[in-house]
Design a protein around this motif. Structure first.
Motif, PDB file in Angstrom:
ATOM      1  N   HIS A   1       0.841  -1.202   0.000  1.00 41.43           N
ATOM      2  CA  HIS A   1       0.000   0.000   0.000  1.00 41.43           C
ATOM      3  C   HIS A   1       0.872   1.246   0.000  1.00 41.43           C
ATOM      4  CE1 HIS A   1       0.955  -0.718   4.243  1.00 41.43           C
ATOM      5  NE2 HIS A   1       0.860   0.602   4.394  1.00 41.43           N
TER       6      HIS A   1
ATOM      7  N   ARG B   1      -2.198   9.509   0.069  1.00 44.83           N
ATOM      8  CA  ARG B   1      -1.022   9.751  -0.775  1.00 44.83           C
ATOM      9  C   ARG B   1       0.041   8.651  -0.650  1.00 44.83           C
ATOM     10  NH1 ARG B   1       3.036  11.911   2.529  1.00 44.83           N
ATOM     11  NH2 ARG B   1       2.326  13.023   4.406  1.00 44.83           N
TER      12      ARG B   1
ATOM     13  N   ASP C   1      -6.205  -1.297  -2.338  1.00 44.91           N
ATOM     14  CA  ASP C   1      -6.977  -0.088  -2.101  1.00 44.91           C
ATOM     15  C   ASP C   1      -7.766   0.220  -3.369  1.00 44.91           C
ATOM     16  OD1 ASP C   1      -8.023   2.146  -0.886  1.00 44.91           O
ATOM     17  OD2 ASP C   1      -6.130   3.240  -0.748  1.00 44.91           O
TER      18      ASP C   1
ATOM     19  N   TYR D   1     -12.385  -0.022  -9.089  1.00 41.14           N
ATOM     20  CA  TYR D   1     -12.740   1.366  -8.800  1.00 41.14           C
ATOM     21  C   TYR D   1     -13.881   1.488  -7.801  1.00 41.14           C
ATOM     22  CZ  TYR D   1      -9.765   3.036 -12.538  1.00 41.14           C
ATOM     23  OH  TYR D   1      -8.676   3.327 -13.319  1.00 41.14           O
TER      24      TYR D   1
ATOM     25  N   SER E   1      -0.373   5.692  -1.671  1.00 40.66           N
ATOM     26  CA  SER E   1      -0.429   4.907  -2.910  1.00 40.66           C
ATOM     27  C   SER E   1      -1.186   5.604  -4.032  1.00 40.66           C
ATOM     28  CB  SER E   1      -1.070   3.539  -2.637  1.00 40.66           C
ATOM     29  OG  SER E   1      -2.385   3.683  -2.148  1.00 40.66           O
ATOM     30  N   HIS E   2      -1.365   6.928  -3.915  1.00 43.97           N
ATOM     31  CA  HIS E   2      -2.057   7.679  -4.956  1.00 43.97           C
ATOM     32  C   HIS E   2      -1.270   8.945  -5.280  1.00 43.97           C
ATOM     33  CE1 HIS E   2      -5.137   5.105  -3.212  1.00 43.97           C
ATOM     34  NE2 HIS E   2      -5.771   5.187  -4.367  1.00 43.97           N
TER      35      HIS E   2
ATOM     36  N   ASP F   1      -8.074  -2.161 -12.836  1.00 36.70           N
ATOM     37  CA  ASP F   1      -8.147  -1.621 -11.484  1.00 36.70           C
ATOM     38  C   ASP F   1      -9.559  -1.720 -10.931  1.00 36.70           C
ATOM     39  OD1 ASP F   1      -5.499  -0.949 -11.629  1.00 36.70           O
ATOM     40  OD2 ASP F   1      -5.852   1.155 -12.117  1.00 36.70           O
TER      41      ASP F   1
ATOM     42  N   ALA G   1      -8.735   2.693  -6.539  1.00 38.32           N
ATOM     43  CA  ALA G   1      -7.946   3.565  -7.401  1.00 38.32           C
ATOM     44  C   ALA G   1      -8.428   5.007  -7.360  1.00 38.32           C
ATOM     45  CB  ALA G   1      -7.983   3.045  -8.837  1.00 38.32           C
TER      46      ALA G   1
ATOM     47  N   ASP H   1     -10.556   8.607  -5.812  1.00 40.60           N
ATOM     48  CA  ASP H   1     -10.268   9.585  -4.764  1.00 40.60           C
ATOM     49  C   ASP H   1     -10.734   9.120  -3.389  1.00 40.60           C
ATOM     50  OD1 ASP H   1      -9.154  11.299  -6.609  1.00 40.60           O
ATOM     51  OD2 ASP H   1     -11.032  12.381  -6.980  1.00 40.60           O
TER      52      ASP H   1
ATOM     53  N   ASN I   1     -10.457   6.723  -1.127  1.00 43.01           N
ATOM     54  CA  ASN I   1      -9.617   5.551  -0.864  1.00 43.01           C
ATOM     55  C   ASN I   1      -9.202   5.507   0.600  1.00 43.01           C
ATOM     56  OD1 ASN I   1      -6.960   7.094  -0.600  1.00 43.01           O
ATOM     57  ND2 ASN I   1      -7.635   7.728  -2.645  1.00 43.01           N
TER      58      ASN I   1
ATOM     59  N   TYR J   1      -4.720  -1.591  -8.872  1.00 40.97           N
ATOM     60  CA  TYR J   1      -5.463  -1.460  -7.622  1.00 40.97           C
ATOM     61  C   TYR J   1      -6.489  -2.588  -7.540  1.00 40.97           C
ATOM     62  CZ  TYR J   1      -3.333   3.147  -7.280  1.00 40.97           C
ATOM     63  OH  TYR J   1      -2.422   4.176  -7.192  1.00 40.97           O
TER      64      TYR J   1
END
Length: 357
Positions: free
Chosen positions: A130, A172, A162, A204, A174-175, A202, A164, A166, A168, A185
């Motif tokens: 992560h 930060r 996690d 979502y 893993s984004h 991914d 993908a 916003d 999540n 993801y």
């Protein structure tokens, strides 16, 4: 992408507390139930946890041990870098260890949870983490980012547990903008959740899977205190909790996270249990009005699947846990409390904080 062939799959979580091993439980369960040959590898308490949950599976405990410990009085990232030469040697040793095991066991896939050396050109290798971005100050961030990227790129895919989008759980960690081209993801992982295999794209969806079984109209315990993480931080946190709750009049439960122990203990109205299997753990959390725990990412994912909020107490010096506690506090979910603050308040004040979570 993975339904037709029956594979021999090695799943190897890092022995760093129980979090890496516990979040692999749903992954192991998925491939085992779908007829694949699953092999396990880990050390210490993580190996003991996996042996308890999967007594019928072969587990290799001779895999090189990172033996990571928290520092007494310094930032964990600085401590980690001071030990970087030893850690690189362990990574090389586990890489060589894997090469021999692949030939011996005819392994097709490797799923490595934060073990950087478990990649090999002869197999499909997945790295699960992560932390695409490791929080560190100044130049340390450049060094850790470079090393992290180099190793992750050696794997076939990097699996991030996690969402993908916003909304999540890891923020930060893993984004953000990255040079990775092998990241996927896969959605949060937990021993209380269901893993459906590595997706083609991914994941979502981020609809909260509220577990109504986690909500009770009657509470047997006022607080459930969940310990986690490596030593000596885990034991220090235990001692602090025993001191705080030992004279309290209402019943609470402390779950130590010690797989090697079996006996329970009562100190006043505080029940101390060394370790619980996931079904019993779920039951005890369900019967607890408030939860107090560390802010490790695996714990965050467990709480997500249980549909519960908690008071998060980051391990001192652990920048990742400090960030996660702050991140979820600002999102309006869990409450945040430092260990220093915890030493100065009463249980009544703690309850006031808990009601805000």
């Amino acid at each position: 992408m993975e339904k037709s062939l029956k594979r021999t799959i090695l799943i190897a979580p890092l022995d760093w507390g129980l979090g890496h091993a516990s979040r692999c439980i749903s992954v192991i369960r998925h491939y085992k139930d779908n007829g694949h040959t699953v092999l396990l590898a880990s050390n210490g308490r993580s190996a003991a946890l996996l042996r308890t949950e999967f007594p019928d599976l072969k587990i290799f405990t001779d895999i090189p041990d990172y033996n990571i410990k928290y520092p007494e009085h310094e930032n964990f990232t600085s401590h980690f870098l001071k030990n970087s030469i030893r850690i690189l040697r362990v990574i090389r040793a586990e890489h060589n260890w894997l090469a021999k095991l692949i030939k011996k066991e005819k392994i097709d896939w490797v799923i490595s949870d934060n073990r950087y050396g478990l990649y090999h050109e002869a197999v499909t290798s997945y790295f699960m983490t992560h932390q695409l971005f490791i929080p560190a100050p100044g130049m340390l961030r450049i060094i850790t980012t470079f090393a992290n990227e180099w190793f992750i790129k050696q794997f076939s895919l990097c699996l991030v547990p996690d969402f993908a989008g916003d909304n999540n759980l890891s923020g930060r960690l893993s984004h953000g903008k990255t040079r990775f081209n092998n990241v996927r993801y896969i959605g949060p992982l937990s021993r209380f959740g269901v893993f459906n295999g590595i997706p083609d794209e991914d994941v979502y969806s981020n609809e909260t899977p509220v577990n109504t079984e986690s909500i009770s109209s009657f509470y047997e315990y006022e607080f459930a205190i969940v310990l986690s993480g490596p030593e000596p931080a885990r034991t220090k946190f235990r001692d602090l909790m025993v001191k705080l709750f030992s004279g309290y009049s209402k019943p609470s439960i402390l779950i130590e996270g010690r797989t090697e122990a079996t006996s329970t203990e009562h100190i006043s109205n505080l029940l101390i249990v060394p370790h619980l299997k996931h079904d019993k753990f779920h039951e005890e959390i369900r019967k607890s009005q408030y939860i107090l725990c560390r802010s490790g990412y695996s714990t965050i994912m467990d709480l997500y699947f249980l549909g519960r909020k908690a008071i998060l107490v980051p391990t001192p010096g652990q920048t990742e846990q400090s960030y996660l506690a702050l991140y979820h506090n600002r999102k309006g979910g869990h409450c945040q409390l430092s260990q220093d603050q915890l030493q100065l308040i009463s249980i009544d004040e703690l309850k006031q904080i808990a009601t805000k979570s």
